[in-house]
Motif scaffolding. Structure first.
Motif, PDB file in Angstrom:
ATOM      1  N   PHE A 291      44.048  62.802 -82.787  1.00  0.00           N
ATOM      2  CA  PHE A 291      44.490  62.720 -81.397  1.00  0.00           C
ATOM      3  C   PHE A 291      44.679  64.104 -80.783  1.00  0.00           C
ATOM      4  N   GLN A 292      45.250  65.035 -81.545  1.00  0.00           N
ATOM      5  CA  GLN A 292      45.473  66.379 -81.015  1.00  0.00           C
ATOM      6  C   GLN A 292      44.152  67.088 -80.712  1.00  0.00           C
ATOM      7  N   ASN A 293      43.169  66.931 -81.583  1.00  0.00           N
ATOM      8  CA  ASN A 293      41.858  67.528 -81.300  1.00  0.00           C
ATOM      9  C   ASN A 293      41.190  66.856 -80.104  1.00  0.00           C
ATOM     10  N   LEU A 294      41.308  65.535 -80.027  1.00  0.00           N
ATOM     11  CA  LEU A 294      40.704  64.798 -78.913  1.00  0.00           C
ATOM     12  C   LEU A 294      41.258  65.252 -77.578  1.00  0.00           C
ATOM     13  N   THR A 295      42.584  65.264 -77.435  1.00  0.00           N
ATOM     14  CA  THR A 295      43.175  65.569 -76.132  1.00  0.00           C
ATOM     15  C   THR A 295      42.979  67.030 -75.743  1.00  0.00           C
ATOM     16  N   ARG A 296      42.981  67.935 -76.706  1.00  0.00           N
ATOM     17  CA  ARG A 296      42.746  69.335 -76.371  1.00  0.00           C
ATOM     18  C   ARG A 296      41.296  69.581 -75.952  1.00  0.00           C
ATOM     19  N   PHE A 297      40.376  68.857 -76.587  1.00  0.00           N
ATOM     20  CA  PHE A 297      38.971  69.000 -76.205  1.00  0.00           C
ATOM     21  C   PHE A 297      38.715  68.399 -74.824  1.00  0.00           C
ATOM     22  N   LEU A 298      39.307  67.241 -74.555  1.00  0.00           N
ATOM     23  CA  LEU A 298      39.080  66.595 -73.260  1.00  0.00           C
ATOM     24  C   LEU A 298      39.841  67.270 -72.126  1.00  0.00           C
ATOM     25  N   PHE A 299      41.108  67.659 -72.380  1.00  0.00           N
ATOM     26  CA  PHE A 299      41.979  68.097 -71.295  1.00  0.00           C
ATOM     27  C   PHE A 299      42.444  69.543 -71.401  1.00  0.00           C
ATOM     28  N   GLY A 300      42.047  70.268 -72.434  1.00  0.00           N
ATOM     29  CA  GLY A 300      42.543  71.616 -72.656  1.00  0.00           C
ATOM     30  C   GLY A 300      41.997  72.642 -71.680  1.00  0.00           C
ATOM     31  N   ASP A 301      42.538  73.867 -71.787  1.00  0.00           N
ATOM     32  CA  ASP A 301      42.197  74.948 -70.858  1.00  0.00           C
ATOM     33  C   ASP A 301      41.386  76.066 -71.497  1.00  0.00           C
ATOM     34  N   VAL A 302      41.549  76.249 -72.809  1.00  0.00           N
ATOM     35  CA  VAL A 302      41.010  77.430 -73.473  1.00  0.00           C
ATOM     36  C   VAL A 302      40.282  77.014 -74.750  1.00  0.00           C
ATOM     37  N   ARG A 303      39.128  77.606 -74.971  1.00  0.00           N
ATOM     38  CA  ARG A 303      38.437  77.477 -76.253  1.00  0.00           C
ATOM     39  C   ARG A 303      38.553  78.814 -76.975  1.00  0.00           C
ATOM     40  N   VAL A 304      38.903  78.753 -78.270  1.00  0.00           N
ATOM     41  CA  VAL A 304      39.006  79.952 -79.088  1.00  0.00           C
ATOM     42  C   VAL A 304      38.129  79.777 -80.325  1.00  0.00           C
ATOM     43  N   ASP A 305      37.247  80.745 -80.550  1.00  0.00           N
ATOM     44  CA  ASP A 305      36.408  80.767 -81.740  1.00  0.00           C
ATOM     45  C   ASP A 305      36.810  81.947 -82.608  1.00  0.00           C
ATOM     46  N   GLY A 306      36.904  81.695 -83.913  1.00  0.00           N
ATOM     47  CA  GLY A 306      37.240  82.763 -84.842  1.00  0.00           C
ATOM     48  C   GLY A 306      36.084  83.058 -85.775  1.00  0.00           C
ATOM     49  N   VAL A 307      35.650  84.307 -85.797  1.00  0.00           N
ATOM     50  CA  VAL A 307      34.572  84.756 -86.677  1.00  0.00           C
ATOM     51  C   VAL A 307      35.103  85.880 -87.547  1.00  0.00           C
ATOM     52  N   LEU A 308      34.860  85.796 -88.849  1.00  0.00           N
ATOM     53  CA  LEU A 308      35.296  86.843 -89.763  1.00  0.00           C
ATOM     54  C   LEU A 308      34.143  87.821 -89.952  1.00  0.00           C
ATOM     55  N   ALA A 309      34.249  88.987 -89.316  1.00  0.00           N
ATOM     56  CA  ALA A 309      33.232  90.038 -89.434  1.00  0.00           C
ATOM     57  C   ALA A 309      33.579  90.903 -90.640  1.00  0.00           C
ATOM     58  N   LEU A 310      32.792  90.778 -91.693  1.00  0.00           N
ATOM     59  CA  LEU A 310      33.091  91.436 -92.965  1.00  0.00           C
ATOM     60  C   LEU A 310      32.558  92.854 -93.000  1.00  0.00           C
ATOM     61  N   ASP A 311      33.360  93.749 -93.552  1.00  0.00           N
ATOM     62  CA  ASP A 311      32.916  95.113 -93.836  1.00  0.00           C
ATOM     63  C   ASP A 311      32.737  95.326 -95.336  1.00  0.00           C
ATOM     64  N   ASN A 312      33.681  94.796 -96.121  1.00  0.00           N
ATOM     65  CA  ASN A 312      33.591  94.967 -97.572  1.00  0.00           C
ATOM     66  C   ASN A 312      34.317  93.826 -98.281  1.00  0.00           C
ATOM     67  N   LEU A 313      33.633  93.251 -99.271  1.00  0.00           N
ATOM     68  CA  LEU A 313      34.243  92.291-100.172  1.00  0.00           C
ATOM     69  C   LEU A 313      34.262  92.935-101.547  1.00  0.00           C
ATOM     70  N   PRO A 314      35.435  93.261-102.050  1.00  0.00           N
ATOM     71  CA  PRO A 314      35.508  94.025-103.302  1.00  0.00           C
ATOM     72  C   PRO A 314      35.012  93.230-104.499  1.00  0.00           C
ATOM     73  N   LEU A 315      34.424  93.949-105.432  1.00  0.00           N
ATOM     74  CA  LEU A 315      34.070  93.384-106.729  1.00  0.00           C
ATOM     75  C   LEU A 315      35.148  93.759-107.736  1.00  0.00           C
ATOM     76  N   PRO A 316      35.228  93.045-108.848  1.00  0.00           N
ATOM     77  CA  PRO A 316      36.224  93.379-109.865  1.00  0.00           C
ATOM     78  C   PRO A 316      36.020  94.789-110.405  1.00  0.00           C
ATOM     79  N   PRO A 317      36.942  95.276-111.256  1.00  0.00           N
ATOM     80  CA  PRO A 317      36.848  96.638-111.788  1.00  0.00           C
ATOM     81  C   PRO A 317      35.510  96.911-112.469  1.00  0.00           C
ATOM     82  N   THR A 318      35.186  98.206-112.611  1.00  0.00           N
ATOM     83  CA  THR A 318      33.859  98.645-113.041  1.00  0.00           C
ATOM     84  C   THR A 318      33.433  98.048-114.372  1.00  0.00           C
ATOM     85  N   THR A 319      34.357  97.967-115.356  1.00  0.00           N
ATOM     86  CA  THR A 319      33.953  97.460-116.671  1.00  0.00           C
ATOM     87  C   THR A 319      33.459  96.027-116.587  1.00  0.00           C
ATOM     88  N   LEU A 320      34.060  95.228-115.711  1.00  0.00           N
ATOM     89  CA  LEU A 320      33.607  93.851-115.540  1.00  0.00           C
ATOM     90  C   LEU A 320      32.382  93.793-114.652  1.00  0.00           C
TER      91      LEU A 320
END
Length: 500
Positions: A291-320
């Motif tokens: 219901f909350q998604n329905l009413t906000r989509f039908l009657f809401g004022d603002v759309r917000v999109d979230g995108v995760l722009a990655l710079d670095n995803l670390p790998l485990p320590p060097t030996t591994l």
């Protein structure tokens, strides 16, 4: 600011398999929309309280909508108000008490929807609540009802162009937009018992009039703006008891008990994931999340999109790392979005525990040297809709929370020595962002957006202003930097737009 118009809602129910199910469906005035639920919530101290969801129909009535039943009869010719709820009773013809007893095809139901929209327009406009130029309608559909709506919108032979132009927005609950799979196989086209072949992709391609074989079945094929088409995806298979649990067994855990998660959305459309099953008293339609998604989509004022722009995803320590070079490495991205004060619902929940976290391989993001690829598949975390009218009285800001978690997996066999430094399930990043957004006083000003990382500090702390940026396509966003001592580094991009 003048009040925005609210249009009539036409509800299109889902699939009824047997004659008894059809009879049960046609014998109810709202065809399933009237079902509610009562559940028990227990606090940490043992205190028990009842939580009531009165049903979508009752909740809409409390928002100022009304049905079109008077004195036991449906108003089919007289004027009705703009804020009316109309049920597309396309299964009535399949009940011998009301019609011929013949089950309508998807195309038949779509043509009936087209005629219904034109009739509703004439009824609303005859009452003076709207002019014919102002009139629009919302379509809200569950399961197969969403395919009926798509057939009407996409197949020129299944209705009139005049009626299609009147559709403002479409909201679907748990619709198999890419068909239904059981035990890993799409329903066969020859399996016409109880019209189950309606969910075969080949048959869907016919009634959706998708002629280009390179175009996916879950595409609107340019016939309707996908930005105005919302897909609510269920992720709870365990609560679906149809066929004594056989359905959820065959559909698998990555489903709502009937429709697989990957098949429940339309290409390019906003969507949300909620931990609800396909139907029933505790299903996706009869839920606070729905219901909350329905009413906000039908009657809401603002759309917000979230995108995760990655710079670095670390790998485990060097030996591994040396031992992982020959392995396929992937990352899970989890996100939960909730509004201020939402104790019983999330707007979207994509987590490992609910089998719907986003997965990216390292090869999709980084080259062999560890540099981010120009065409990296950056995770689109969510699309959500917010309603300014839901702000507490006297508060200028809109507030919501975003939980983000990133973890690494390897999936090319076991290596007992590979546990030397890395613990499976260890998070590369995890935090909760509290977002405050103050709308501008006029159209020439900008939003003021601030944030707090609440897992390491109080949410009531002083907000850090988010910096405005412009992306590679020239689209403005606000940037929230995310990093930690492990070497994780990314930017959460929040794209906000006026929604009407």
């Amino acid at each position: 600011m003048p009040a925005r118009p609210r249009y009539p809602i036409i509800y299109v129910r889902g699939y009824a398999m047997t004659k008894s199910e059809i009879s049960e469906t046609t014998s109810t005035p709202y065809m399933g929309l009237e079902a509610g639920s009562t559940k028990v919530r227990q606090a940490w101290d043992g205190a028990v309280s009842k939580v009531f969801f009165e049903s979508p129909i009752v909740r809409l009535l409390k928002l100022g909508y009304s049905d079109i039943y008077r004195d036991g009869l449906q108003i089919e010719k007289g004027p009705i108000p703009p804020q009316s709820i109309i049920i597309h009773r396309y299964y009535d013809v399949a009940d011998p008490d009301f019609g011929s007893g013949k089950v309508p095809t998807i195309e038949d139901a779509a043509k009936g929807l087209s005629d219904l929209i034109l009739r509703v327009r004439d009824q609303v406009c005859s009452g003076g609540g709207m002019t014919r130029d102002q009139f629009r309608v919302y379509l809200v559909a569950h399961s197969m009802g969403g395919l009926v709506c798509r057939c009407f919108l996409q197949n020129a032979a299944a209705g009139s162009a005049e009626a299609r132009k009147l559709v403002d927005k479409v909201f679907t609950y748990a619709t198999p937009h890419n068909g239904i799979e059981m035990a890993g196989m799409n329903v066969p086209g020859f399996f016409d018992l109880w019209d189950m072949n309606n969910f075969n992709r080949g048959e869907m391609r016919k009634y959706l009039a998708i002629r280009d074989k390179n175009t996916g079945v879950n595409s609107l094929d340019g016939k309707f703006d996908p930005r105005r088409f919302f897909c609510l995806v269920g992720t709870n298979s365990k609560d679906y008891d149809v066929a004594r649990g056989a359905s959820r067994l065959l559909a698998g855990e990555l489903s709502d008990g009937l429709v697989r998660i990957e098949n429940a959305w339309v290409e390019g459309a906003p969507r949300a994931h909620v931990h609800r099953s396909h139907s029933g008293p505790y299903g996706i339609v009869n839920s606070e999340e729905g219901f909350q998604n329905l009413t906000r989509f039908l009657f809401g004022d603002v759309r917000v999109d979230g995108v995760l722009a990655l710079d670095n995803l670390p790998l485990p320590p060097t030996t591994l790392l040396q031992k992982l070079l020959g392995k396929k490495i992937g990352y899970y991205f989890e996100v939960v979005v909730a509004t201020r004060g939402a104790l019983d619902f999330d707007l979207t929940r994509r987590t490992i525990a609910n089998n719907c976290a986003m997965l990216r391989t390292r090869a999709e993001l980084f080259d062999d040297a560890g540099a981010l690829k120009p065409d990296a598949r950056q995770p689109h975390l969510f699309s959500t809709f917010l309603d300014l009218s839901k702000r507490p009285e006297g508060r200028a800001e809109m507030m919501f929370t975003i939980q983000i978690a990133v973890s690494m997996i390897t999936y090319s066999g076991e290596d007992s020595e590979a546990n030397e430094h890395y613990v499976p399930g260890e998070y590369l990043f995890r935090d909760t962002l509290v977002i405050s957004a103050v709308p501008p006083a006029d159209s020439t000003a900008s939003w003021q957006v601030g944030y707090v990382l609440a897992d390491s500090g109080w949410s009531s702390a002083r907000m850090t202003p988010a910096k405005g940026e412009v992306d590679e396509q020239g689209q403005p966003y606000v940037a929230i930097p995310l990093q930690n001592d492990k070497g994780f580094k990314a930017t959460l991009r929040l794209y906000g737009s006026h929604w009407e």
